[in-house]
Design an enzyme around this catalytic site. Structure first.
Site, PDB file in Angstrom:
ATOM      1  N   HIS A 130     -82.311  60.343 -71.725  1.00  0.00           N
ATOM      2  CA  HIS A 130     -81.507  59.361 -72.455  1.00  0.00           C
ATOM      3  C   HIS A 130     -81.278  59.808 -73.901  1.00  0.00           C
ATOM      4  O   HIS A 130     -80.192  59.609 -74.443  1.00  0.00           O
ATOM      5  CB  HIS A 130     -82.194  57.997 -72.440  1.00  0.00           C
ATOM      6  CG  HIS A 130     -81.955  57.213 -71.191  1.00  0.00           C
ATOM      7  ND1 HIS A 130     -82.348  57.646 -69.946  1.00  0.00           N
ATOM      8  CD2 HIS A 130     -81.356  55.993 -70.990  1.00  0.00           C
ATOM      9  CE1 HIS A 130     -82.014  56.746 -69.038  1.00  0.00           C
ATOM     10  NE2 HIS A 130     -81.409  55.734 -69.641  1.00  0.00           N
ATOM     11  N   HIS A 179     -91.356  56.884 -72.159  1.00  0.00           N
ATOM     12  CA  HIS A 179     -91.359  58.158 -72.890  1.00  0.00           C
ATOM     13  C   HIS A 179     -92.339  58.120 -74.059  1.00  0.00           C
ATOM     14  O   HIS A 179     -92.543  57.076 -74.684  1.00  0.00           O
ATOM     15  CB  HIS A 179     -89.963  58.487 -73.430  1.00  0.00           C
ATOM     16  CG  HIS A 179     -89.057  59.087 -72.411  1.00  0.00           C
ATOM     17  ND1 HIS A 179     -89.292  60.309 -71.813  1.00  0.00           N
ATOM     18  CD2 HIS A 179     -87.905  58.630 -71.878  1.00  0.00           C
ATOM     19  CE1 HIS A 179     -88.319  60.580 -70.962  1.00  0.00           C
ATOM     20  NE2 HIS A 179     -87.471  59.574 -70.969  1.00  0.00           N
TER      21      HIS A 179
END
Length: 216
Positions: A130, A179
């Site tokens: 992303h 993440h």
């Protein structure tokens, strides 16, 4: 010439930072624990109040969102005969965000954080897809804004909004628990190195194509 050297120097620095991060992630991941744990704690301090906001923000870099927006922008460029812009945007979005980032994940195979995941992810953690995708796609648009908007007010307004969006997307990936901050930093480094190293060549190609078209 001077600007080209500045872009290339900055791009090379981000590329080296990514290589260094990748080396540490692969062989000495514990070195990153203080950095990752501290930033994660700060970013998730607003949990769960900020959850709806970050779940909304992170969708702006979901693959389906990037693909749809990319097709719309690509169509606008092609209709207006901005071929150099379309080529550069396509190479970055498809080549770097769509192909390179998923493949480079296979080199590191980093496990995702053990925090509660607020979204479903199945791939490896480093670098953040992303973050790479948002930096490449929205970062390209940030640099290409003068092509579509001639007024200085709108140029700077949209640049600021895109810059804030990119940063928030990176933060959202940490907040939703999928993440580490170093994953996001790695993804941003991949995107920035691509943008800064190739932007001067796009500008050169754009000049050549426009000059050739005028001659014809």
């Amino acid at each position: 010439m001077q600007k080209k050297l500045i872009y290339q120097y900055a791009g090379s620095c981000f590329l080296l930072l990514f290589v260094f991060l990748g080396y540490v992630v692969k062989f000495y991941p514990s070195w990153l624990n203080p950095f990752d744990e501290t930033l994660t704690r700060v970013i998730r301090s607003g949990y769960p109040m900020m959850t709806p906001f970050f779940l909304w923000v992170t969708k702006f870099a979901n693959p389906i969102t990037i693909i749809l927006l990319f097709l719309v922008v690509l169509a606008v460029f092609l209709i207006n005969k901005y071929y150099a812009e379309a080529l550069w945007l396509g190479l970055g979005t498809i080549g770097i965000a769509g192909l390179f980032n998923p493949l480079i994940k296979l080199v590191f195979l980093r496990e995702r954080p053990t925090l509660e995941h607020l979204v479903v992810e199945t791939s490896s953690s480093f670098p953040s897809g992303h973050s790479t995708g948002s930096m490449v796609f929205y970062g390209s648009l940030l640099l290409l804004i003068p092509i579509l908007f001639k007024q200085s007010f709108w140029q700077w307004t949209l640049r600021i909004l895109l810059g804030v969006l990119i940063a928030l997307i990176g933060i959202s990936r940490i907040y939703v628990g999928v993440h580490f901050p170093s994953d996001v930093l790695g993804g941003f480094c991949v995107g920035l190195s691509w943008l800064l190293l190739t932007y001067p060549y796009y500008r050169q190609k754009r000049f050549v194509w426009r000059f050739t078209r005028k001659q014809l």
